[in-house]
Design an enzyme around this catalytic site. Sequence first.
Site, PDB file in Angstrom:
ATOM      1  N   GLN A  74       0.826  -1.204   0.000  1.00 18.97           N
ATOM      2  CA  GLN A  74       0.000   0.000   0.000  1.00 18.97           C
ATOM      3  C   GLN A  74       0.865   1.260   0.000  1.00 18.97           C
ATOM      4  O   GLN A  74       0.547   2.263   0.640  1.00 18.97           O
ATOM      5  CB  GLN A  74      -0.970  -0.020   1.183  1.00 18.97           C
ATOM      6  CG  GLN A  74      -2.016  -1.109   1.083  1.00 18.97           C
ATOM      7  CD  GLN A  74      -2.871  -0.983  -0.170  1.00 18.97           C
ATOM      8  OE1 GLN A  74      -3.183   0.125  -0.615  1.00 18.97           O
ATOM      9  NE2 GLN A  74      -3.239  -2.117  -0.754  1.00 18.97           N
ATOM     10  N   SER A  75       1.940   1.219  -0.750  1.00 16.24           N
ATOM     11  CA  SER A  75       2.860   2.358  -0.825  1.00 16.24           C
ATOM     12  C   SER A  75       2.249   3.522  -1.594  1.00 16.24           C
ATOM     13  O   SER A  75       1.951   3.411  -2.788  1.00 16.24           O
ATOM     14  CB  SER A  75       4.163   1.927  -1.498  1.00 16.24           C
ATOM     15  OG  SER A  75       4.963   3.046  -1.813  1.00 16.24           O
TER      16      SER A  75
END
Length: 334
Positions: A74-75
Site C-alpha cells: 500500500q505504498s
Amino acid sequence: MKLDELPRLSLGFLPTPVEDLKTLGAELGISLSVKRDDFTGFGGGGNKVRKLEFLMADAVAQGVSTVITTGGHQSNHARMTAAAARKFGMKPVLVLRGNKPDNWQGNLLLDHILGAEVDFLDPDAYFEQINPRMQAHADAAEARGEKAYIIPLGGASALGAMGYVNAIRELAEQYEAQGRKAPDYICAPVGSGGTLAGMTVGCSMWWPNTQVLGIAVTGTAVPFSERISVMANDAAELLGLDQRFAPEDIRIENDYVGPGYSIPSDEGNAAILRAGRTEGVLLDPVYTGKAMAGIIGTVQAGGIEKGSDVLFVHCGGTPALFPFSEQLTADLTY
C-alpha cells in the site's frame, strides 16, 4: 536562494491548506492543526508529490525512459511515482514488499490502472533483495536501450528531501500571512525518513524554535535518528548550508508501530475513527493513523506539553483505507 536554483517540475496543487482541528485539539488539551498534504492532488495526492517534483525533474533532465522504485503493498510513494512516470512518458516499475495478492485493492489497484509493472518480493527477504532486484530491472532496461532511473524507498534522498524543505517555507509564508506564530511542534509519520529530513532542514531555516517530531510507522535496522541526520546533512550540503545535524537532534517516537509496517494497530485504528468522528478527517492504517495515535499518546504521556501548538502533516494515504475495511468496522453493532 539555492533551493530555487534546483530543477523542479510542478506536480502538486500547492499550497495545500492548513486546517484547525478544534474539537480533537480541545479533547487533548492542545492547539491542533493539520497541513493537508493529502490534498496535493496529483496521482491521488500525498506527501510524495513534493519529493517527486525534484526527483522527476532530475529524471527528465537525464532523458530517462524507465523509472524504478519500491515500497510496500500500500505504498503511496509507489503509486505516485507510477503516475509521475506516466505523465512524463516513462515506464514505471514497482518492486513491492509482499507476496502477489489475491485481490488488487487500494494503492495496488491504482498501480494497475496506471499500468505499472509490479514485481513482488517475499517480505522476509525484502531488505536483502530489494537493491539487487531494482538494479536488475535497471540493467534489463539498459540492455533494451532504455535509460533507467532508480528512486529509493519513499524518495528518501537529499534531493527528495527538498520537497519538505520547500514545504516548510510554504508553511512559514502561510502562518505569516495569517499572523500566526510558528507552532511548538510539527509532527509527521516516518517510514523512510525523507520527509522528516526535509522538515528538519526547513525548520532550521524558517522555524528554528519549532521541534520536529516523527512518529515511526515501521521498524528499521539502523535507528531513524541516525538515518535521518545523515540525510538532513546531505540536504543541507546540497543547499550550501553550514548547519549540520546529529542523531540526538532528531526526535522519533517508536512506540506506535504496532505489529509492523503496513499492519494496522489497535491504537492507529482508534485514532482513525476518532479523527473521522471528531473532525471529518480521513486517516489511513499504514501511515497517518499511527502518526495521529502517536500524537495522542505523546500528549497523554507528557512528551508534548498541554497547551502546546501542534501541527500535524497529513501525508495522504486514503486509498490504503479500503483493503482494511474488516479491521476498521470491528466496532459495528448493527
